[in-house]
Each structure stands twice: as structure tokens, then as C-alpha cells.
Design a protein around this motif. Structure first.
Motif, mmCIF file in Angstrom:
data_model
loop_
_atom_site.group_PDB
_atom_site.id
_atom_site.type_symbol
_atom_site.label_atom_id
_atom_site.label_comp_id
_atom_site.label_asym_id
_atom_site.label_seq_id
_atom_site.Cartn_x
_atom_site.Cartn_y
_atom_site.Cartn_z
ATOM 1 N N GLN B 314 0.849 -1.199 0.000
ATOM 2 C CA GLN B 314 0.000 0.000 0.000
ATOM 3 C C GLN B 314 0.882 1.245 0.000
ATOM 4 O O GLN B 314 1.760 1.383 0.844
ATOM 5 N N VAL B 315 0.626 2.154 -0.955
ATOM 6 C CA VAL B 315 1.380 3.408 -0.984
ATOM 7 C C VAL B 315 0.413 4.579 -0.875
ATOM 8 O O VAL B 315 -0.734 4.485 -1.297
ATOM 9 N N ALA B 316 0.869 5.685 -0.261
ATOM 10 C CA ALA B 316 0.039 6.883 -0.154
ATOM 11 C C ALA B 316 0.935 8.113 -0.226
ATOM 12 O O ALA B 316 2.122 8.051 0.094
ATOM 13 N N ARG B 317 0.316 9.234 -0.638
ATOM 14 C CA ARG B 317 1.056 10.475 -0.838
ATOM 15 C C ARG B 317 0.572 11.470 0.216
ATOM 16 O O ARG B 317 -0.324 12.259 -0.036
ATOM 17 N N CYS B 318 1.124 11.395 1.440
ATOM 18 C CA CYS B 318 0.623 12.266 2.501
ATOM 19 C C CYS B 318 1.674 12.395 3.609
ATOM 20 O O CYS B 318 2.323 11.417 3.973
ATOM 21 N N TRP B 319 1.811 13.606 4.149
ATOM 22 C CA TRP B 319 2.750 13.821 5.250
ATOM 23 C C TRP B 319 2.189 13.337 6.585
ATOM 24 O O TRP B 319 2.939 13.084 7.518
ATOM 25 N N VAL B 320 0.865 13.273 6.697
ATOM 26 C CA VAL B 320 0.262 13.011 7.997
ATOM 27 C C VAL B 320 -0.165 11.552 8.158
ATOM 28 O O VAL B 320 0.217 10.897 9.130
ATOM 29 N N LEU B 321 -0.954 11.060 7.220
ATOM 30 C CA LEU B 321 -1.551 9.715 7.204
ATOM 31 C C LEU B 321 -2.680 9.587 8.247
ATOM 32 O O LEU B 321 -2.563 10.088 9.370
ATOM 33 N N MET B 322 -3.734 8.901 7.868
ATOM 34 C CA MET B 322 -4.924 8.809 8.718
ATOM 35 C C MET B 322 -4.642 8.204 10.085
ATOM 36 O O MET B 322 -5.277 8.545 11.070
ATOM 37 N N ARG B 323 -3.671 7.304 10.169
ATOM 38 C CA ARG B 323 -3.451 6.657 11.467
ATOM 39 C C ARG B 323 -2.915 7.633 12.511
ATOM 40 O O ARG B 323 -2.921 7.346 13.698
ATOM 41 N N ASN B 324 -2.466 8.815 12.064
ATOM 42 C CA ASN B 324 -1.949 9.807 13.008
ATOM 43 C C ASN B 324 -2.930 10.946 13.293
ATOM 44 O O ASN B 324 -2.586 11.893 13.984
ATOM 45 N N VAL B 325 -4.132 10.833 12.742
ATOM 46 C CA VAL B 325 -5.094 11.929 12.873
ATOM 47 C C VAL B 325 -5.859 11.817 14.186
ATOM 48 O O VAL B 325 -6.194 10.720 14.636
ATOM 49 N N LYS B 326 -6.130 12.992 14.817
ATOM 50 C CA LYS B 326 -6.839 12.977 16.099
ATOM 51 C C LYS B 326 -8.359 12.883 15.902
ATOM 52 O O LYS B 326 -8.891 13.374 14.911
ATOM 53 N N ASP B 327 -9.040 12.274 16.883
ATOM 54 C CA ASP B 327 -10.486 12.072 16.788
ATOM 55 C C ASP B 327 -11.260 13.371 16.594
ATOM 56 O O ASP B 327 -12.222 13.423 15.840
ATOM 57 N N GLU B 328 -10.844 14.429 17.315
ATOM 58 C CA GLU B 328 -11.634 15.667 17.208
ATOM 59 C C GLU B 328 -11.527 16.270 15.808
ATOM 60 O O GLU B 328 -12.470 16.890 15.326
ATOM 61 N N ASP B 329 -10.404 16.041 15.140
ATOM 62 C CA ASP B 329 -10.280 16.530 13.770
ATOM 63 C C ASP B 329 -11.182 15.737 12.833
ATOM 64 O O ASP B 329 -11.710 16.261 11.861
ATOM 65 N N VAL B 330 -11.345 14.446 13.136
ATOM 66 C CA VAL B 330 -12.249 13.620 12.343
ATOM 67 C C VAL B 330 -13.675 14.136 12.498
ATOM 68 O O VAL B 330 -14.416 14.279 11.524
ATOM 69 N N ALA B 331 -14.077 14.464 13.723
ATOM 70 C CA ALA B 331 -15.430 14.966 13.969
ATOM 71 C C ALA B 331 -15.682 16.254 13.190
ATOM 72 O O ALA B 331 -16.755 16.450 12.623
ATOM 73 N N ALA B 332 -14.663 17.106 13.119
ATOM 74 C CA ALA B 332 -14.827 18.389 12.421
ATOM 75 C C ALA B 332 -15.106 18.188 10.939
ATOM 76 O O ALA B 332 -15.753 19.023 10.307
ATOM 77 N N ALA B 333 -14.638 17.076 10.391
ATOM 78 C CA ALA B 333 -14.829 16.832 8.960
ATOM 79 C C ALA B 333 -16.277 16.475 8.631
ATOM 80 O O ALA B 333 -16.633 16.317 7.474
ATOM 81 N N LYS B 334 -17.114 16.334 9.658
ATOM 82 C CA LYS B 334 -18.508 15.979 9.398
ATOM 83 C C LYS B 334 -19.446 17.167 9.550
ATOM 84 O O LYS B 334 -20.665 17.033 9.514
ATOM 85 N N ALA B 335 -18.884 18.346 9.755
ATOM 86 C CA ALA B 335 -19.700 19.540 9.941
ATOM 87 C C ALA B 335 -20.457 19.857 8.664
ATOM 88 O O ALA B 335 -20.042 19.499 7.576
ATOM 89 N N SER B 336 -21.594 20.537 8.810
ATOM 90 C CA SER B 336 -22.323 20.922 7.598
ATOM 91 C C SER B 336 -22.107 22.396 7.326
ATOM 92 O O SER B 336 -21.570 23.146 8.137
ATOM 93 N N ALA B 337 -22.548 22.804 6.139
ATOM 94 C CA ALA B 337 -22.359 24.191 5.722
ATOM 95 C C ALA B 337 -23.385 25.109 6.375
ATOM 96 O O ALA B 337 -23.294 26.317 6.298
ATOM 97 N N LEU B 338 -24.389 24.502 7.029
ATOM 98 C CA LEU B 338 -25.496 25.299 7.570
ATOM 99 C C LEU B 338 -25.002 26.367 8.542
ATOM 100 O O LEU B 338 -24.220 26.106 9.437
ATOM 101 N N SER B 339 -25.513 27.580 8.346
ATOM 102 C CA SER B 339 -25.200 28.649 9.283
ATOM 103 C C SER B 339 -26.329 28.743 10.305
ATOM 104 O O SER B 339 -27.449 29.117 9.981
ATOM 105 N N LEU B 340 -26.024 28.357 11.546
ATOM 106 C CA LEU B 340 -27.041 28.367 12.593
ATOM 107 C C LEU B 340 -27.502 29.791 12.887
ATOM 108 O O LEU B 340 -28.667 30.049 13.182
ATOM 109 N N ASP B 341 -26.552 30.703 12.772
ATOM 110 C CA ASP B 341 -26.833 32.099 13.016
ATOM 111 C C ASP B 341 -27.858 32.621 11.993
ATOM 112 O O ASP B 341 -28.849 33.258 12.340
ATOM 113 N N ALA B 342 -27.627 32.292 10.719
ATOM 114 C CA ALA B 342 -28.568 32.711 9.677
ATOM 115 C C ALA B 342 -29.923 32.049 9.908
ATOM 116 O O ALA B 342 -30.973 32.668 9.716
#
Ligand SMILES: Nc1ncnc2c1ncn2[C@@H]1O[C@H](COP(=O)(O)OP(=O)(O)OP(=O)(O)O)[C@@H](O)[C@H]1O
Ligand SMILES: Nc1ncnc2c1ncn2[C@@H]1O[C@H](COP(=O)(O)OP(=O)(O)O)[C@@H](O)[C@H]1O
Ligand code: SF4
Ligand code: SF4
Ligand SMILES: [Mg+2]
Ligand SMILES: [Mg+2]
Lengths: 338, 360
Positions: B314-342
Motif C-alpha cells: 500500500q502506498v500513499a502520498r501524505c505527510w500526515v496519514l490517517m493513522r496519526n489523525v486525532k479524533d476531534e479533527d475527524v469529527a470536524a470533517a462531518k460539519a455541515s455548511a449550515l449557518s445556525l446564526d442565519a
């Protein structure tokens, strides 16, 4: 006036069902073929409950879009009723029809085709507000900007034209337009089907958040059953102009009662190689018959893997009746007997 | 694995447009073994189709292969003369497209088109070709093949046309079949039949397949190995099981998490990738994915990572790699575009339930 109008609305809220389709038909006559017609919707019964998402699935040409257009009164029915919020909208005209239409909005597959290329985004979003004379001109302008912000677009984009946006952004403009007049019910007809998967996910998340925020009711039409299962509370399956099964999103997958539902679900690949190695799609024989002249009895019988022929399947049309789980109905003489 | 059938080496294909040079394929290296099934995935515009067209030397104007080698059974396709390339396209490799109508001639009977594909390449005599047509249509499971050979393409359904295309592709027993989104326009039940058919052909005839698709589920269903493309480059590659279980590139991970599964109850929000793929006339510096990557670090904006081994095969082109990613950053990737304020503002000033309707 506002209070006077609101009172009956609260009274009807007791009814958990927002929209009822009762034995609805839409036949498109074929000109030059005296009497022959495309039976696009051919006796459909359906309920959509307040605040839920009802998914509608079925293969190309089975009548999903036609049913959606009957429900939103964009097409007159050939026969039957569509009752929205306690009112039969098939008999409404003029001002009363417009009043109902404002509560029902549609989002289409091709965000490009459904946005007028010569209008700016500001004009596109303001048009429905103008049509329904909502607020002052200044209010409308401000509302347009809030709508853009709501769907994650820059509020200063009002002077841009649709072609300056990507597919996903155009679809968000389509959603903002649908929300402009504060509807309670939105029909999404293949609203995410033309988008790349990552963009599709944006729109799906947005639709979910909008529903929570504004207590919207959705009819979600798509051929991608995985997306439908993800978004819907209940799912209705259509075949050749009829609803053949309706059930909760998990029940329909875990214990489908109609053989067509089962075959349809079995044919969807899943992004998991281990599951894919074992999955055995149920092959249906033949092709979908013409909706001009559907088969006798159960219209699925020529392709049905469990049809008992000759006999009841080809002679009697099965009614849509409770089978399987609570809240599950199927139109099959031998429901669940596979 | 088996013997290498096709080896693409540092392929560059560019379009010379008035807007500038589009780097559609930007240094792609891949191989496919005899009898193997390879998937190529990525969002639209990432260079999948142009990679395939380059292999067949069918890149449309104003495009051109500007560098790289395409070795087929040890011979360089980029150096073939006209006769050699015609022979290569007819006999060694066949391609099937998303819309079969673009490759079937509407005014010629289906059977005759398949027959012509065989006689044009002198692989079979005219009489043998004629008998093989029915056999081929049967093999791709066109019902009542004997009588349907005389039909015109419009008399076939979408699924049957796609099967006829495959029959034509198989006519000269190619060793590689390239299928570009072969089922995208089809209903799921028909798609299932075509996928089943391709699996069978791969098993029975040993035809190697390159499946180009944006549908990860099809790759899981049909392929042994997968190549993930982004902005004209390969960002990850490996055995299907491994990539699906443990994707290491954030783009691969996002593609896999952005689609719901029909066989699972809803568990989680979908991952959405914000922004758009880059303009290939002017790709960003550093990692091409960095403007959209939820896990970007400073280095990504300047240095482009190379493809490096992240696990066996398996080869990949990335400095970070998923196995080094923190859980809270994963959660942030599921945010929606909805503006609650609007949303709050819109609700506060929601127009009355029933407006004063002009006219009507
Ligand atoms: N205006 C029309 N005149 C004649 N026939 C029509 C008309 N609109 C739809 N039909 C036919 O009615 C049937 C149902 O069409 P409909 O568009 O509702 O299908 P659908 O389920 O939405 O399909 P898809 O998944 O392809 O969108 C089809 O046979 C179609 O060709
Ligand atoms: N005829 C053409 N002229 C200019 N650019 C092109 C042409 N065909 C493709 N491209 C560009 O090449 C890139 C890769 O395209 P393609 O291989 O078709 O993508 P995919 O198949 O992955 O969707 C895209 O940026 C596309 O816009
Ligand atoms: S009624 Fe008969 S033909 Fe129709 S779905 Fe049930 S078993 Fe099949
Ligand atoms: S190199 Fe950096 S920007 Fe690129 S994919 Fe990896 S983490 Fe993201
Ligand atoms: Mg439709
Ligand atoms: Mg392509």
C-alpha cells in the motif's frame, strides 16, 4: 390576521399526517392511439407524516417524478385525491391553490437546468418572495442574503449568475430558493444524484440540519437506496406506477415483504469488499414492462421469482396491506414468503 | 501476482487550451497484471478518463501525451505506428464507455457491428465471425440472442446496449478491458447484472479489467486492487481489502466516509469535503489536496509528499496519514455548511404563515 390564520393550523397539528395521497392516478394519453395512455401513476396510496422524511425509490420510469408533481399540484390528477394539511388540493384553484403551493417546494436533480441562467442569484432567490409579496423590498433583499448565508454561501454573491457556481453550490442555491418562502414540506427529486460523492455528502448533511432547524417534512426521491436509507424515516418502493411496499428504513432492509423490494435491495453493492464477496444479487427475469399496458393481476408477476403461475398472481391485483413489522405494508399475495 | 500486462510509467497528458495548460494526467505510474481487476476512483475531473484514453492513444485535441511510457507486454504503446496502434486497440485492449450509444452505430444492426469488429482486425474469417456473434451475445446474456442480432441499437434497452458493447469489446478476446463508468447511467438491478457479467468474464476468460468509477461500492464488488486519483495524480494505491479497511490518505478516507451504506442503519453523519478540486491549469503548491484537507499541517502547503509505502503493498502520498489523525479533527470533517446564526435570524423574521397574495 396572522393570529386568525394560525389558529386552525394548530388545530390540524393534532393530525400526525401532513399529506395523504388517496388512490391517485395520472394517465398521459398517447395522441393518435385512441384511448391508450401511459399509466405513469396508477392507483397510489401514500401518507407523509409531519416532520418525517419519506424516501421514494424505484427504477427509472416507475412514476416517482410524476407522483411528486401530483403531490405538489404541478400536474392535475387523472383521478384520486391529494390531501395536504386537511385540504384536498386537487380541487383548489387560484388564490387558495397558491397559498398551499407556498408551503410545498421542490428541489430538482439538475441544479443548472432549474435555475434561469439569465437571472442573478439575488433575483432567483427574490423571485418567490416577490411572487408572494413577502415583506418590504428591503426585507426581501436582507432575507436573500440570510438565505445565502444559511446554506453556506457568501451573502455578497447576489450579483453573480448560476454558471459562476459549481454543481454543489448551484444545488445550495436551489435549496435556498426552496426555503425562501418558508415552506413546511419539500420534495427533493434526485436532488443529490448528479453530484460528486463528496459534494453529495455536503448537501445531505445540509438537508438534515435544515430539517432539524425548521421542522421540515421531506419527500426524498432518489435511485440511490443507500442515500435514501441514510436520510429517510420511512421508505416507499414503487414499481410500474404503484407503491408496492412501505416500511421504516430499517425494517424495509432487514425484512422486506415484497419480492421486488428484496430484489432491488439485493442488487445494491456496498463499499465493503468482505460483504461484497458474499452478496448474491437476486436476478430478475426480463425487463420492466411498458406502463401503457401493465401485466394483469399483480403487475410484477412476469418477473417475480416467487409468483405462483397460473393462478392468483396473474389474475388478482394484490392490495397494499399490513405485513411484517409494525407500520409496514406490502402489495403481495405471498408477502414475506420467500 | 501474475505477469505484468500493462505498465504505465510517469505518464503526463496535457491539454493546451486558451486558458493555459491543463495537467489532466500529471505523472501517473500504474500497472495491471494479466487477469487482474484494477479500480481507478476519484471525483469527476481528476483524470481517470484521460488516463484511459492515453493508454489507448485516443486523447482528444487539444490534448497530447507529453511524457511517459506505456508498456504493453513489453512494447511501448507511445511509439506504435498507425498499424500497430489499430491492431492494439482492436485485438489487445477494448474500452467500454458510460453511454453505449456513443460507440454503437444507430443505423447498423447490432449483430453486424459486432461481426465487423471481428473481421476488421482479421482475427476471424467472415463465416466464423458470423457464428461467433450469436455466441458472444449469449455469453453477455442478451435474451433470445439468435433473433436479436438483427435488431438496431435503439431496439435494445439501456442494459442490453451496454451488454452488446461488452460483447463487441470481447469479440477479439482482448487481454484487457477498460470500462469507464460502465453502469453509471443504469438502474441498480441492471447495474447488478452488468457487474455480475464482468465478474464472470474475468473468471471464465481471464480478461484483465480496469474499472473506472466514482462508486466505491463497485470497486469493492469487482476489483482486487485500487488506485485513487486526485488532481491528475495517484494519491493512494493498494489491495482493495486493505484500502477499504485502513485508508491512509485523507482523500481516500473522505471518499469512503462520504457515502452511506445500504446494509447499515444510520450511525453517523457523512464526511463531506469542503471546496472543490483544483483548477488543473493552476494547481496549488505543495500537496494538491491541501486546500480541502481537514488534517492539513504547515508543511503540506509548501512541500508535495511523494508516494511512499505505508503498509505492505500500500502506498500513499501524505505527510500526515490517517493513522496519526486525532479524533476531534475527524469529527470536524462531518460539519455541515449550515449557518445556525442565519437560521436563527430567518426564523425570527419568518414571513407570516399565509402571506397577502397578490392576484390569484
Ligand atoms: N408528460 C408526459 N407525457 C407522457 N408520458 C410521460 C410524461 N411524463 C412522464 N411520462 C411517463 O410516465 C412514466 C413515469 O415517469 P416518471 O418521470 O414519473 O418516472 P420516474 O420514476 O421519475 O423515473 P426516473 O427515475 O427516470 O426519474 C414514464 O413511462 C414516463 O415516460
Ligand atoms: N478536451 C479537453 N480539453 C481540455 N481539457 C480537458 C479535455 N478533456 C478533459 N479535460 C480536462 O482534463 C482533466 C481530467 O479529465 P477526465 O480524465 O475526463 O476526468 P475524470 O474522468 O476523472 O472525470 C479535467 O480537468 C478536464 O477538465
Ligand atoms: S403477488 Fe405474486 S407475483 Fe406479485 S409480488 Fe406477490 S408473489 Fe410475486
Ligand atoms: S499531505 Fe497534508 S494536506 Fe495533503 S493529504 Fe496529507 S495531511 Fe492532507
Ligand atoms: Mg424522475
Ligand atoms: Mg470520466
Amino acid at each position: 390576521m396572522q393570529a386568525a390564520e394560525k389558529a386552525p393550523a394548530t388545530a390540524v397539528k393534532a393530525d400526525p399526517v401532513l399529506l395523504r395521497v388517496k388512490n391517485a392516478y395520472k394517465h398521459f394519453p398517447i395522441s393518435g392511439f385512441g384511448g391508450l395512455a401511459v399509466r405513469a401513476v396508477d392507483g397510489v396510496d401514500l401518507e407523509i407524516r409531519r416532520g418525517e422524511t419519506l424516501g421514494l425509490v424505484g427504477e427509472s420510469g416507475c412514476g416517482k417524478s410524476t407522483l411528486a408533481r401530483l403531490i405538489t399540484a404541478l400536474l392535475p390528477v387523472t383521478a384520486g385525491k391529494v390531501v395536504f394539511d386537511g385540504q384536498d388540493i386537487t380541487t383548489l384553484k387560484g388564490r387558495r391553490l397558491r397559498r398551499i403551493r407556498r408551503k410545498m417546494q421542490m428541489i430538482f436533480q439538475d441544479p443548472f437546468a432549474s435555475l434561469d441562467p439569465r437571472m442573478t442569484v439575488g433575483d432567483i432567490l427574490q423571485e418567490p418572495l416577490d411572487n408572494f409579496s413577502i415583506g418590504s423590498v428591503r426585507d426581501r433583499r436582507r432575507r436573500v442574503q440570510e438565505l445565502l448565508r444559511l446554506v453556506g454561501l457568501n451573502p455578497n454573491f447576489t450579483n453573480r449568475y448560476p454558471h459562476e457556481f459549481s454543481g454543489g453550490q448551484r444545488q445550495r442555491i436551489g435549496i435556498a430558493r426552496a426555503l425562501a418562502v418558508n415552506p413546511s414540506f419539500i420534495v427533493c427529486d434526485e436532488a443529490v444524484s448528479a453530484l460528486d460523492v463528496s459534494i453529495q455528502a455536503q448537501i445531505i448533511n445540509l438537508l438534515q440540519d435544515l430539517q432539524n432547524e425548521f421542522q421540515l417534512t421531506y419527500l426524498f426521491i432518489a435511485h440511490d437506496l443507500a442515500v435514501v436509507r441514510h436520510l429517510s424515516d420511512r421508505i416507499a418502493v414503487m414499481y410500474l406506477g404503484k407503491v408496492v411496499e412501505t416500511a421504516g428504513r430499517n425494517d424495509i432492509y432487514e425484512r422486506p415483504q415484497h419480492p421486488y423490494t428484496k430484489a432491488l435491495l439485493s442488487s445494491i453493492p456496498v463499499p465493503d469488499p468482505a460483504v461484497e464477496r458474499e452478496r448474491a444479487p437476486i436476478a430478475l427475469k426480463g425487463e420492466i414492462p411498458s406502463p401503457v399496458n401493465p401485466p394483469s393481476g399483480c403487475r410484477f408477476h412476469p418477473r417475480c421469482p416467487i409468483a405462483r403461475a397460473p393462478g392468483v398472481c396473474s389474475e388478482q391485483e394484490p392490495p397494499l396491506e399490513p405485513h411484517g413489522a409494525r407500520d409496514q405494508v406490502a402489495a403481495c399475495h405471498f408477502a414475506g414468503q420467500f | 501476482m501474475g505477469q505484468i500486462l500493462l505498465q504505465v510509467d510517469d505518464l503526463h497528458t496535457q491539454f493546451f487550451t486558451s486558458r493555459g495548460v491543463v495537467r489532466a494526467v500529471d505523472g501517473v505510474s500504474l500497472h495491471i497484471d494479466a487477469g487482474e481487476t484494477l479500480g481507478i476512483v476519484g471525483e469527476s475531473g481528476c483524470g481517470k478518463t484521460i488516463t484511459a484514453l492515453s493508454i489507448l492513444r485516443l486523447v482528444p485535441d487539444p490534448g497530447r501525451i507529453t511524457a511517459g511510457k506505456i508498456m504493453f507486454r513489453g512494447r511501448d504503446v507511445t511509439k506504435f505506428d498507425d498499424d500497430e496502434i489499430r491492431d492494439f486497440r482492436g485485438n489487445d485492449v477494448a474500452m467500454i464507455f458510460q453511454d453505449p450509444m456513443t460507440s454503437l452505430n444507430p443505423v447498423t444492426k447490432v449483430g453486424f457491428q459486432i461481426e465487423e469488429a471481428m473481421t476488421a482486425h482479421n482475427r476471424f474469417s467472415a463465416s466464423l465471425a458470423r457464428t461467433r456473434v450469436v455466441e458472444l451475445l449469449k455469453r453477455v446474456r442478451v435474451p433470445a440472442a439468435e433473433s436479436r442480432v438483427k435488431d438496431y441499437p435503439h431496439q435494445f434497452s439501456g442494459g442490453m446496449r451496454q451488454r452488446a458493447m461488452i460483447a463487441m469489446g470481447l469479440a477479439n478476446e482482448p487481454s484487457l478491458l477498460i470500462a469507464d463508468e460502465p453502469t453509471t447511467a443504469l438502474d441498480v438491478t441492471v447495474q447488478a447484472q452488468i457487474i455480475q457479467l464482468m465478474k464472470q468474464l474475468n473468471r471464465e476468460l481471464g480478461t484483465a479489467m480496469m474499472l473506472i468509477t466514482h462508486n466505491m461500492a463497485l470497486v469493492a464488488s469487482l476489483c482486487q486492487r485500487v488506485v485513487v486519483m486526485y488532481a491528475g495524480r495517484i494519491v493512494e494505491e493498494g489491495p482493495v481489502e486493505q484500502i477499504f479497511k485502513s485508508p491512509q490518505h485523507p482523500y481516500t478516507w473522505s471518499l469512503l466516509r462520504s457515502v452511506p451504506r445500504v446494509d447499515e442503519a444510520r450511525k453517523d453523519r457523512l464526511v463531506s469535503i469542503h471546496g472543490l478540486p483544483p483548477d488543473l491549469t493552476n494547481p496549488p503548491p505543495g500537496c494538491k489536496f491541501h486546500p480541502r484537507c481537514p488534517f492539513v499541517i504547515d508543511r503540506c502547503k509548501i512541500d508535495e509528499p511523494g508516494l511512499s509505502e505505508v503498509a505492505a503493498n500500500q502506498v500513499a502520498r501524505c505527510w500526515v496519514l490517517m493513522r496519526n489523525v486525532k479524533d476531534e479533527d475527524v469529527a470536524a470533517a462531518k460539519a455541515s455548511a449550515l449557518s445556525l446564526d442565519a437560521a436563527k435570524k430567518l426564523k425570527a423574521e419568518a414571513p407570516p404563515e399565509v402571506g397577502t397574495v397578490a392576484g390569484g
